[in-house]
Write a protein that holds these residues in place. Structure first.
Motif, PDB file in Angstrom:
ATOM      1  N   ALA A  31       0.843  -1.206   0.000  1.00  0.00           N
ATOM      2  CA  ALA A  31       0.000   0.000   0.000  1.00  0.00           C
ATOM      3  C   ALA A  31       0.874   1.251   0.000  1.00  0.00           C
ATOM      4  CB  ALA A  31      -0.947  -0.007   1.198  1.00  0.00           C
ATOM      5  N   MET A  32       1.951   1.223   0.764  1.00  0.00           N
ATOM      6  CA  MET A  32       2.862   2.370   0.796  1.00  0.00           C
ATOM      7  C   MET A  32       3.562   2.543  -0.552  1.00  0.00           C
ATOM      8  SD  MET A  32       4.395   2.018   4.651  1.00  0.00           S
ATOM      9  CE  MET A  32       5.149   3.642   4.716  1.00  0.00           C
ATOM     10  N   ALA A  33       3.960   1.444  -1.166  1.00  0.00           N
ATOM     11  CA  ALA A  33       4.598   1.517  -2.483  1.00  0.00           C
ATOM     12  C   ALA A  33       3.615   2.062  -3.518  1.00  0.00           C
ATOM     13  CB  ALA A  33       5.105   0.133  -2.900  1.00  0.00           C
ATOM     14  N   LEU A  34       2.356   1.645  -3.413  1.00  0.00           N
ATOM     15  CA  LEU A  34       1.319   2.150  -4.318  1.00  0.00           C
ATOM     16  C   LEU A  34       1.182   3.666  -4.156  1.00  0.00           C
ATOM     17  CD1 LEU A  34      -1.091   1.879  -6.260  1.00  0.00           C
ATOM     18  CD2 LEU A  34      -2.483   1.225  -4.269  1.00  0.00           C
ATOM     19  N   ALA A  35       1.120   4.120  -2.920  1.00  0.00           N
ATOM     20  CA  ALA A  35       0.989   5.560  -2.667  1.00  0.00           C
ATOM     21  C   ALA A  35       2.201   6.316  -3.214  1.00  0.00           C
ATOM     22  CB  ALA A  35       0.821   5.821  -1.173  1.00  0.00           C
ATOM     23  N   ARG A  36       3.388   5.733  -3.048  1.00  0.00           N
ATOM     24  CA  ARG A  36       4.600   6.382  -3.570  1.00  0.00           C
ATOM     25  C   ARG A  36       4.530   6.525  -5.094  1.00  0.00           C
ATOM     26  NH1 ARG A  36       8.923   2.637  -3.258  1.00  0.00           N
ATOM     27  NH2 ARG A  36       8.430   2.291  -5.421  1.00  0.00           N
ATOM     28  N   GLU A  37       4.064   5.455  -5.756  1.00  0.00           N
ATOM     29  CA  GLU A  37       3.980   5.502  -7.222  1.00  0.00           C
ATOM     30  C   GLU A  37       2.918   6.501  -7.683  1.00  0.00           C
ATOM     31  OE1 GLU A  37       6.185   4.377  -9.065  1.00  0.00           O
ATOM     32  OE2 GLU A  37       7.180   2.922  -7.770  1.00  0.00           O
TER      33      GLU A  37
END
Ligand SMILES: [Mg+2]
Length: 116
Positions: A31-37
């Motif tokens: 979820a954090m990686a998704l938000a970063r992208e």
């Protein structure tokens, strides 16, 4: 080429397993990686005017960058859904049906406002 989300999830699962990355792919991290992208996608459009973000106005370099970030967003979204055992096809179908019922033409025509 039609995009098969189940096939994509399988490809991403294999890629992660081959790289021993499963240990890092907790739902929280994905979820954090998704938000970063999503942030990286926003950064590509951040200082442009609304008109400059239209497809015919994007230069080749910016367009390639936007495409890459959209791909990153979808990849992490599919990985997160897969990790959480979300049936994306069912979830999307249900959401579309819900939107059809909620945002009727009579209530929503020409209005950008979301209902509470
Ligand atoms: Mg990226």
């Amino acid at each position: 080429m039609a995009l098969d989300l189940t096939d994509l999830a399988g490809q991403l699962r294999r890629f992660a397993a081959d790289h021993n990355w499963d240990q890092f792919h907790t739902p929280k991290n994905l979820a954090m990686a998704l938000a970063r992208e999503v942030g990286e996608l926003l950064a590509e459009l951040q200082w442009l005017t609304a008109e400059q973000t239209e497809p015919e106005r994007l230069d080749a370099y910016r367009r390639a960058a936007v495409e890459a970030e959209i791909a990153d967003v979808l990849i992490y979204l599919v990985q997160l859904a897969d990790r959480l055992h979300v049936d994306l096809e069912r979830a999307i179908t249900e959401k579309l049906e819900s939107n059809e019922a909620r945002y009727t033409i009579e209530r929503s025509l020409g209005s950008p406002n979301k209902l509470p």
